[in-house]
Design a protein around this motif. Structure first.
Motif, PDB file in Angstrom:
ATOM      1  N   SER A 194       0.880  -1.172   0.000  1.00 41.61           N
ATOM      2  CA  SER A 194       0.000   0.000   0.000  1.00 41.61           C
ATOM      3  C   SER A 194       0.915   1.219   0.000  1.00 41.61           C
ATOM      4  N   THR A 195       0.548   2.230  -0.746  1.00 38.23           N
ATOM      5  CA  THR A 195       1.390   3.438  -0.751  1.00 38.23           C
ATOM      6  C   THR A 195       1.391   4.080   0.637  1.00 38.23           C
ATOM      7  N   GLN A 240      -1.086  -1.780  -6.233  1.00 41.33           N
ATOM      8  CA  GLN A 240      -0.942  -2.154  -4.823  1.00 41.33           C
ATOM      9  C   GLN A 240      -1.542  -3.545  -4.660  1.00 41.33           C
ATOM     10  N   GLY A 256      -4.038  -2.593  -1.138  1.00 37.13           N
ATOM     11  CA  GLY A 256      -4.499  -1.207  -1.000  1.00 37.13           C
ATOM     12  C   GLY A 256      -5.678  -1.200  -0.030  1.00 37.13           C
ATOM     13  N   ARG A 257      -5.748  -0.145   0.782  1.00 35.31           N
ATOM     14  CA  ARG A 257      -6.873  -0.130   1.711  1.00 35.31           C
ATOM     15  C   ARG A 257      -7.709   1.133   1.562  1.00 35.31           C
ATOM     16  N   GLY A 258      -8.990   0.960   1.871  1.00 34.77           N
ATOM     17  CA  GLY A 258      -9.918   2.086   1.832  1.00 34.77           C
ATOM     18  C   GLY A 258     -10.359   2.433   3.235  1.00 34.77           C
ATOM     19  N   ARG A 259     -11.336   3.304   3.335  1.00 31.41           N
ATOM     20  CA  ARG A 259     -11.866   3.666   4.658  1.00 31.41           C
ATOM     21  C   ARG A 259     -12.521   2.454   5.292  1.00 31.41           C
ATOM     22  N   TRP A 317      -8.962  -2.075  -1.171  1.00 31.48           N
ATOM     23  CA  TRP A 317      -9.095  -1.148  -2.296  1.00 31.48           C
ATOM     24  C   TRP A 317      -8.402  -1.760  -3.497  1.00 31.48           C
ATOM     25  N   LYS A 343     -18.514   5.669  -8.093  1.00 30.06           N
ATOM     26  CA  LYS A 343     -17.280   6.168  -7.478  1.00 30.06           C
ATOM     27  C   LYS A 343     -16.116   6.167  -8.465  1.00 30.06           C
TER      28      LYS A 343
HETATM   29  C1  BTN Z   1     -11.910   4.975   0.222  1.00 30.15           C
HETATM   30  O1  BTN Z   1     -12.645   5.457  -0.627  1.00 30.15           O
HETATM   31  O2  BTN Z   1     -12.318   4.117   1.005  1.00 30.15           O
HETATM   32  C2  BTN Z   1     -10.485   5.463   0.291  1.00 30.15           C
HETATM   33  C3  BTN Z   1      -9.655   4.802  -0.751  1.00 30.15           C
HETATM   34  C4  BTN Z   1      -8.194   5.224  -0.703  1.00 30.15           C
HETATM   35  C5  BTN Z   1      -7.336   4.410  -1.647  1.00 30.15           C
HETATM   36  C6  BTN Z   1      -5.960   4.959  -1.743  1.00 30.15           C
HETATM   37  S1  BTN Z   1      -5.031   4.270  -3.063  1.00 30.15           S
HETATM   38  C7  BTN Z   1      -3.588   5.021  -2.477  1.00 30.15           C
HETATM   39  C8  BTN Z   1      -3.615   4.910  -0.968  1.00 30.15           C
HETATM   40  N1  BTN Z   1      -3.038   3.639  -0.546  1.00 30.15           N
HETATM   41  C9  BTN Z   1      -3.951   2.849   0.022  1.00 30.15           C
HETATM   42  O3  BTN Z   1      -3.713   1.723   0.469  1.00 30.15           O
HETATM   43  N2  BTN Z   1      -5.124   3.461   0.048  1.00 30.15           N
HETATM   44  C10 BTN Z   1      -5.080   4.785  -0.525  1.00 30.15           C
END
Ligand code: BTN
Length: 327
Positions: free
Chosen positions: A98-99, A121, A124-127, A132, A190
């Motif tokens: 994840s960044t 990624q 990657g994670r979101g809220r 993600w 989205k």
């Molecule tokens: C969301 O809408 O839930 C937030 C999403 C955020 C995604 C970005 S991608 C770059 C950064 N690295 C991650 O792991 N997540 C954020």
């Protein structure tokens, strides 16, 4: 064989080997020996990279061929960037967990405004601890900030959502709106999302890491759960956009919002967010970790919280929740 290689670390190694340097063709057995994994594990890693949209072909003779791949053009991204704080240093990575994590590794040396961008990624994670999807063609970036303005950093994600909407407007001529708290949508789907992670030393804010994901030129098929819910800029336009130019515009707009925030203009930034917030005025269902509420979204409070009037007539502020627009 190295037992330390998790499948995901192996993918990263292989992606780096094939896409950052080297030949456009390599024998699977040769690749396996370079990355110290079995051919079977290497083959699985190649499959996973293909699922993420990496243009790879595995021939019947077990040759891996790299097809045309266009990473974000870093020269274009940096050219005439001319920002004060955000983007003074920009790091690029190919395939990372994840960044957010990758930038966090640099936190001790990273100046305010350091940006880290990755092509893909694998976690990657979101809220709300959601995963993600971060395939080839998106803009996945994180920004480290050390704000000095003492209050209301809670509104920065909204300000950055406005900044991102402006950049998408400039470069792609689309007009995204904000679905509270900080999703950007086009035709109610989205197109981008923001994530804010704060780190404290005692009671003092030490730094923030903002993550921004923009579904720019996504060519991979969306998983079922996201169809009808997510879109991409390329899908909306019917053509790809220049990701370096869009990323640059986003960084410039974010820098501008950040400077305004730091010079005490938080309430102006909040007003701008209200103007493009599609949640306001709607009947919404709001889910917190504890329960669900239904009511009319009236306004945003000074910290960006959503103010919802319930049928009982009571107005409740929500700071973190999941919102569905009902009507
Ligand atoms: C969301 O809408 O839930 C937030 C999403 C955020 C995604 C970005 S991608 C770059 C950064 N690295 C991650 O792991 N997540 C954020």
């Amino acid at each position: 064989m190295s037992p330390l290689n998790s499948p995901r670390e192996l993918e990263s190694k292989i992606a780096a080997l094939i896409f950052s340097k080297g030949e456009s063709k390599i024998l699977l057995s040769e690749l396996a020996s370079v990355v110290q994994a079995s051919p079977a594990r290497s083959r699985e890693a190649i499959r996973q990279l293909r699922r993420l949209g990496y243009p790879l072909r595995l021939t019947r003779k077990s040759i891996i061929e790299r097809l045309r791949f266009e990473p974000i053009d870093q020269r274009q991204l940096n050219a005439n960037l001319a920002t004060e704080r955000i983007g003074r240093r920009i790091e690029w990575r190919l395939h990372v967990r994840s960044t957010q994590d990758e930038l966090n590794k640099l936190k001790n040396e990273a100046l305010d405004g350091t940006v880290l961008v990755a092509e893909t990624q694998y976690a990657g994670r979101g809220r709300l601890a959601r995963s993600w999807l971060s395939a080839v063609g998106g803009i996945w970036m994180s920004v480290l900030l050390r704000p000095t303005w003492p209050i209301s950093h809670q509104i920065l994600p909204l300000a950055f959502a406005v900044a991102t909407a402006r950049a998408i407007g400039d470069v792609a001529k689309l007009s995204p709106v904000i679905k509270w708290p900080n999703d950007l949508t086009v035709r109610s789907r989205k197109v981008a999302g923001l994530l804010a992670e704060a780190s404290y030393k005692g009671n003092q804010l030490d730094h923030l890491i903002f993550g921004l994901g923009v579904n720019a030129n996504i060519q991979t098929r969306l998983p079922k759960a996201l169809r009808g819910v997510s879109t991409s800029i390329s899908h909306e336009l019917g053509r790809d956009i220049n990701r370096a130019l869009l990323a640059k515009r986003i960084i410039q707009e974010m820098d501008n919002s950040y400077q305004r925030f730091e010079s005490g203009h938080a309430s102006e930034l909040l007003d701008e967010a209200k103007q493009i917030c599609s949640t306001l005025g709607r009947i919404v269902s709001v889910a917190t970790a504890e329960r669900k509420f239904v009511g009319r979204a009236l306004d945003l409070g000074g910290d960006g919280q959503l103010l919802v009037r319930l049928s009982s007539g009571v107005t409740v502020p929500f700071y973190a929740a999941d919102v569905v627009h009902l009507r």
